[in-house]
Design a protein around this motif. Sequence first.
Motif: not given
Length: 163
Positions: A52-53, A55-57, A59-61
């Motif tokens: 998840a950590f 995947a967060t980056f 999604i942010i990009t």
Amino acid sequence: MSSRTKVWFSENGALVALVVLAVALSLLSSDFLSVSNLLNVGVQAAVTAILAFGATFVIITAGIDLSVGSVAALSAITLAYLSTTSGLPWPLATVIALAVGVVCGLANAALIAYGKLPPSSRPWPCSASPGASRWSSPRAARSPCPTRSPTSATPSAATCPSR
């Protein structure tokens, strides 16, 4: 309730629910807040938290990389195979499995960054690998249809069409 309080609860509702649940469960069970239970929850959530950590980056990009699960599965299959069937020591098998994940991640990243492949298209180098590994397993070699239904030990009509 003031509008400011309503806004705060609407923005932090999940956190409030988590705190209420933790307090209620700690009152109902003396084992809930024990060190062994918290360590057990931490160990079980570690893999999901790491994915998840990352995947967060993504999604942010503004990219949705669907190959994360496939790369994680390929790394897990590699680790399991190397540490059991081939007899490698588990630390070496772990390093090799991590290297396989890194190579697949870099291959997918290169296709997305330099090949201009959209990240949502699920880059093929590592997405197909766990599926291909079913064909190489000894159990699949004995089976008339290596692809099995996820809920059944027998081939299903959807996954093993008649020829």
